[in-house]
Design a protein around this motif. Structure first.
Motif, PDB file in Angstrom:
ATOM      1  N   MET A   1       0.814  -1.197   0.000  1.00 53.16           N
ATOM      2  CA  MET A   1       0.000   0.000   0.000  1.00 53.16           C
ATOM      3  C   MET A   1       0.857   1.261   0.000  1.00 53.16           C
ATOM      4  N   ASP A   2       1.910   1.285   0.813  1.00 50.14           N
ATOM      5  CA  ASP A   2       2.783   2.464   0.846  1.00 50.14           C
ATOM      6  C   ASP A   2       3.416   2.724  -0.515  1.00 50.14           C
ATOM      7  N   LEU A   5       0.822   4.297  -2.687  1.00 49.28           N
ATOM      8  CA  LEU A   5       0.609   5.692  -2.300  1.00 49.28           C
ATOM      9  C   LEU A   5       1.734   6.585  -2.822  1.00 49.28           C
ATOM     10  N   ARG A   6       2.967   6.088  -2.733  1.00 53.51           N
ATOM     11  CA  ARG A   6       4.105   6.874  -3.220  1.00 53.51           C
ATOM     12  C   ARG A   6       4.053   7.071  -4.727  1.00 53.51           C
ATOM     13  N   VAL A  13      -3.713   2.272  -5.780  1.00 53.19           N
ATOM     14  CA  VAL A  13      -4.103   2.188  -4.368  1.00 53.19           C
ATOM     15  C   VAL A  13      -5.381   1.365  -4.229  1.00 53.19           C
ATOM     16  N   HIS A  38      -5.259   2.889   7.802  1.00 55.54           N
ATOM     17  CA  HIS A  38      -4.044   3.455   7.208  1.00 55.54           C
ATOM     18  C   HIS A  38      -4.406   4.544   6.203  1.00 55.54           C
ATOM     19  N   GLN A  42      -4.087   9.285   5.886  1.00 54.71           N
ATOM     20  CA  GLN A  42      -3.385   9.995   4.818  1.00 54.71           C
ATOM     21  C   GLN A  42      -3.802  11.464   4.781  1.00 54.71           C
TER      22      GLN A  42
END
Length: 251
Positions: A1-2, A5-6, A13, A38, A42
């Protein structure tokens, strides 16, 4: 997931979101819950970006898939402090459909219902009846904790006797409402002295003879076909739900 997101790609996502939901089997208390939390943390810009593409992804999911209500849950969480409410109509539709069921154990639907109540909004009366039935029928303490927060209507909609009683109470006024609410709140097999004192006070306000007459008229309707027919499945098994009386009128 990170990593998704990046990348700045909201569709990536949502791909991870769908995979997390599938891995969790839709169970909120597993990986899916952590994923929702999570994303909730954000920054507003990223959450707004996700909300922008979420309706399109929602429409791509077949109607019978459990991912649909999960995306509605995610959308409500992401937009809680934003002005965007991109799937409000779809959420109302799903919450309304709960009222066509005998009981539900899906914790995604629980989360949607909880969010609705948390905003100070009211649920459709038929949905309230399902929320109240569910913890008694599936022995789920999480649903039970929600059910006790839903105080109105004072009786469950969907049976002839309760529908007539609700219509009568609306005309008869607040004293009758308080009397029925008090009766429905009884939990002990044997009434307590405090409960009996309150009952006598309420009866004095509405008139004992009138109560006797009115309640007998309601009870004469018990057992008639449901005014709100329900789906014949509960927890995935065939059950003759429309031939049953609500096990408890209030949570």
């Amino acid at each position: 997931m990170d990593a998704a997101l990046r990348s700045g790609d909201p569709l990536s996502v949502l791909d991870v979101v769908a995979a997390a939901h599938e891995t969790s089997g839709g169970e909120l208390r597993r990986l899916w819950d952590g994923m929702v939390r999570h994303l909730e943390r954000q920054l507003a810009g990223m959450r707004a970006f996700l909300l922008w593409v979420l309706p399109g992804r929602y429409e791509q999911v077949p109607r019978e898939f459990v991912l649909r209500p999960a995306l509605l849950h995610l959308e409500a969480v992401l937009g809680r402090d934003l002005e965007a409410d991109v799937l409000a109509v779809e959420r109302r539709t799903v919450l309304g459909a709960i009222g066509n069921r005998w009981a539900v154990k899906d914790h995604t639907l629980l989360a949607l219902t909880h969010l609705k109540i948390g905003t100070g909004s009211t649920l459709p009366p038929a949905t309230v009846a399902t929320v109240r039935r569910s913890p008694r029928l599936i022995n789920d303490p999480v649903w039970a904790a929600l059910a006790v927060r839903v105080m109105e209507p004072v009786l469950n909609l969907g049976e002839w006797w309760s529908d007539v009683a609700l219509a009568d109470i609306a005309v008869l006024g607040s004293d009758w409402h308080d009397l029925v609410a008090h009766a429905g709140a009884a939990q002990a097999v044997k009434p307590t002295a405090k409960w009996e004192r309150a009952t006598r006070e309420l009866l004095a306000r509405v008139g004992g003879a009138e109560v006797h007459k009115r309640i007998l008229s309601w009870l004469s309707l018990v057992g008639l076909p449901r005014t709100n027919p329900l789906m014949r499945t509960a927890n995935g098994e065939w059950v003759p739900v429309n031939e049953r009386l609500d096990p408890l009128q209030r949570g």
